[in-house]
Scaffold this motif. Structure first.
Motif, PDB file in Angstrom:
ATOM      1  N   MET B   1       0.835  -1.200   0.000  1.00 43.43           N
ATOM      2  CA  MET B   1       0.000   0.000   0.000  1.00 43.43           C
ATOM      3  C   MET B   1       0.867   1.245   0.000  1.00 43.43           C
ATOM      4  N   SER B   2       2.137   1.040  -0.378  1.00 41.74           N
ATOM      5  CA  SER B   2       3.020   2.205  -0.397  1.00 41.74           C
ATOM      6  C   SER B   2       2.730   3.070  -1.608  1.00 41.74           C
ATOM      7  N   GLU B  40       2.492   4.948   4.548  1.00 42.15           N
ATOM      8  CA  GLU B  40       2.885   3.555   4.754  1.00 42.15           C
ATOM      9  C   GLU B  40       3.054   3.266   6.246  1.00 42.15           C
ATOM     10  N   ASP B 228       2.442  -2.528   6.782  1.00 41.07           N
ATOM     11  CA  ASP B 228       2.721  -2.744   5.375  1.00 41.07           C
ATOM     12  C   ASP B 228       4.085  -3.403   5.255  1.00 41.07           C
ATOM     13  N   THR B 243       8.376  -6.596   3.266  1.00 39.62           N
ATOM     14  CA  THR B 243       6.943  -6.391   3.448  1.00 39.62           C
ATOM     15  C   THR B 243       6.472  -7.335   4.537  1.00 39.62           C
TER      16      THR B 243
END
Ligand code: ATP
Ligand code: MG
Lengths: 318, 340
Positions: B1-2, B40, B228, B243
């Motif tokens: 989701m960065s 993030e 994340d 991650t």
């Protein structure tokens, strides 16, 4: 809060009664017969009995107490054996002079000690802290009558800039705080009297501030971006209840007037009055003065207690 | 989701923190490199004393200046954090970056109301009147779902439960819409059910406000929930990062593996990192080689003799270990269900 105040006031009643019993009992605790000082040595038995009766010493002790208490609550403390004047008037006059002196000492001591203590508490372990702590220890340990005498020797005898004793120039009856000619009489006793409270309050403030600074919330205050002076305000408000408690006690002591300091400077306050009453066995004055001072002490503690509650919400009681 | 932004929100380069005293020097943080992108969430996991809190405090410049030596480069949103002074530092703290602490019981000033403490922050950063500050504080308490917010505004910290206090702390931290939120074990001191609620709230607010967040925890389940990316810290070093999927399902560093294997069979949530035999090294005298070597089943003389370099295994995927090659791939399916 109102309920709490009322409750605290009610608690104060038994304390005041206890104090009054002790004051009354002084007549019997004190060695010797007070009448002896009042009467010529060769007084006849009848004269003694007459005076005894006039002062109420012939009745049973509980009755004497109740009579005495009944008068006391109406402000009648009897007549001074030494001067023959009403005790209440003597006390009020002396107390006024002590308040003048004590207020000055309180002002000096509380301000100076609070500032010094805060600075030291902020810098625990540094030379500044050690200097303040050392000064505080000296303040507490040096006998204040000694300091009084030293001050007299330096400023009155050697330098001849301040009067050694008394309360105003010869012949003047009322004290005018704003007249240098009067005020200079106040200076040395005031400084002498403030020494011990400075030491005690500075030490308390230092440890209270240092303790608060160690608490987690100070980090939150930094993390939310407050400037150091804003953080200081938070810290002081947190440290205040502890400091107030000690200030209250000191205020009580100062109001009692220091027998030693007032005697050295012949400042006609309550301590001076007590000293005189003890020397002349003036029991009505002794009783009255001690009672009034004790009541002032109790009242001061009550006020401090309420102030603390106002500052620290965690103390909010019923 | 960065989010793909050109410059990262946080970039920490070669951060070293030492606590110097007359008797000893504590090497609390050693050569730490970190990046967090806008929006993030990076979780830092590691056992007690591994330097997680010290790293967070360094980022906020909260460490006592007299006894601390900080070197390296700390950049947040283009600002050089270590160079900030006076007013700039004040504006940074609470404005650009905010922090939530572990202990809600002691993190708030006991003699000021919740409302005043939030309003004070708002006023400091936005220069508004006290009334506006209090109005904003009310909005914030509602935002963090404090029930009967108007009443709580006038409450003192001791009048609130731990969960509510931590919500108030979150409201305080979010009061000036920071770009970076540092959360140092914000849920550890809370009851399990409250913990979940607060966690979900934080995740939601973080996403809504698009903040970057560094979340410190002991709890792998919490990390799986909110992160994340994950960085694993050991003895002041980051030994592995990647991650959340990569690190928790395919750990590369023996320390991460040991930590995961002790929790992988049960439900991961609510479990602290369990003891790996032995204890972490003394930070006053770190071994010359890999700090984990004394406890590592695979360690040999090579590991003890030299500090393992950062090995880049993929974009943002790093491990500090000399023995990465003989690591067999972990059994995936079981763990993925645990993370889902
Ligand atoms: N102000 C300080 N002075 C000296 N040593 C410190 C200081 N603050 C932290 N340390 C030391 O630094 C090391 C790392 O501490 P840190 O608080 O970062 O651990 P942590 O990873 O947050 O642990 P926990 O999970 O228990 O919170 C510890 O050994 C601690 O004793
Ligand atoms: Mg910590």
């Amino acid at each position: 809060m109102t309920a709490y105040i009322i409750r605290r006031l009610l608690y104060a009643v038994p304390i005041a009664l206890g104090v009054s019993i002790v004051c009354f009992a002084l007549v019997y605790i004190a060695p010797g017969d007070p009448l002896q000082t009042l009467l010529p040595e060769d007084a006849s038995a009848e004269t003694i009995a007459m005076v005894r009766k006039a002062y109420g010493f012939d009745k049973p002790i509980p009755v004497q107490y109740l009579i005495w208490l009944g008068k006391v609550v109406t402000g009648d403390f009897g007549m001074s054996i030494a001067t023959g004047r009403p005790v209440l008037g003597e006390i009020v006059k002396a107390l006024g002079n002590t308040v003048l002196l004590a207020a000055g000492a309180v002002l000096i001591a509380f301000t100076l000690a609070f500032i010094l203590g805060t600075i030291a508490g902020y810098r625990v372990g540094t030379p500044t802290d050690r200097a303040v702590t050392g000064f505080a220890v000296i303040g507490v340990s040096v006998p204040n009558y000694w300091l009084g005498i030293v001050l007299i020797i330096i400023f009155a005898v050697e330098l001849n800039v301040l009067p050694a004793t008394g309360m105003g120039p010869r012949g003047s009856d009322t004290f005018n705080l704003f007249d240098w000619n009067h005020f200079r009489y106040l200076l040395m006793p005031m400084v002498t009297l403030s020494l011990i409270p400075i030491g005690i309050i500075a030490r308390t403030t230092r440890s209270a501030v240092a303790e608060v600074l160690n608490q987690d919330f100070v980090e939150t205050l930094r993390a939310k971006g407050l400037m150091e002076w804003e953080i200081l305000l938070h810290v002081l408000k947190n440290a205040l209840p502890q400091v107030l408690a000690v200030m209250g006690l000191q205020f009580g002591y100062l109001m009692g007037g220091s027998i030693l300091v007032e005697t050295i400077f012949t400042w006609p306050g309550s301590g001076f009055l007590l000293n005189k009453a003890i020397l002349t066995r003036d029991l009505p004055v002794l009783q009255g003065t001690i009672l009034v001072l004790a009541i002032i002490f109790v009242a001061t503690n009550l006020v401090i207690d309420l102030l603390q509650t106002a500052v620290d919400p965690r103390l909010k009681r019923g | 989701m960065s989010m793909e932004t050109s410059a990262p929100l946080v970039s920490v380069t070669d951060l070293n923190v030492k606590f110097v005293s007359r008797e000893s020097t504590v090497n609390a943080v050693n050569d730490v490199n970190l990046t967090v992108n806008h929006g993030e969430v990076l979780c830092i996991i590691g056992e007690s004393g591994s330097g997680k809190s010290v790293s967070m405090r360094a980022l906020m410049r909260l460490l006592p200046e007299r006894r601390t030596k900080i070197t390296g480069k700390l950049e947040v949103d283009g600002q050089d954090v270590l160079a900030l002074k006076g007013k700039e530092l004040s504006a940074f703290r609470g404005g650009k970056a905010a922090m939530i602490f572990q202990e809600p019981m002691t993190a708030l000033d006991p003699v000021f109301t919740i409302g005043n403490q939030i309003a004070e922050t708002v006023c400091r950063h936005e220069g508004c009147s006290k009334e506006d500050g209090l109005a904003r504080a009310l909005e914030l308490l509602e935002l963090v779902k404090v029930p009967s917010a108007a009443r709580r505004l006038k409450a003192y910290p001791h009048e609130l439960s731990g969960g509510l206090r931590q919500r108030a702390m979150i409201a305080l931290a979010l009061s000036c819409r920071p770009k970076l939120l540092l959360a140092d074990e914000p849920t550890t001191a809370l009851d399990a059910t409250v913990q979940i609620q607060v966690l979900i709230l934080m995740r939601k607010l973080q996403q809504e406000m698009g903040m970057g967040m560094i979340f410190v925890t002991h709890d792998l389940g919490v990390a799986a929930e909110i992160a994340d990316r994950v960085a694993v810290m050991y003895a002041g070093r980051i030994v592995e990062s990647g991650t959340v999927q990569e690190v928790l399902t395919d750990p590369k560093h023996p320390y991460t593996k040991g930590m995961l294997s002790s929790t992988v069979h049960g439900n991961m949530r609510g479990k602290d990192i369990e003891a790996i035999p032995g204890s972490p090294p003394d930070l006053r005298s770190l071994p010359t080689g890999c700090s984990f070597a004394p406890r590592c089943p695979k360690a040999d003389d090579g590991c003890r003799g030299q500090l393992p370099p950062e090995v880049t295994l993929g974009p943002g995927r790093i491990a500090r270990c000399l023995k990465l090659d003989d690591a067999p791939p972990a059994a995936k399916p079981e763990r993925e269900t645990a993370l889902a």
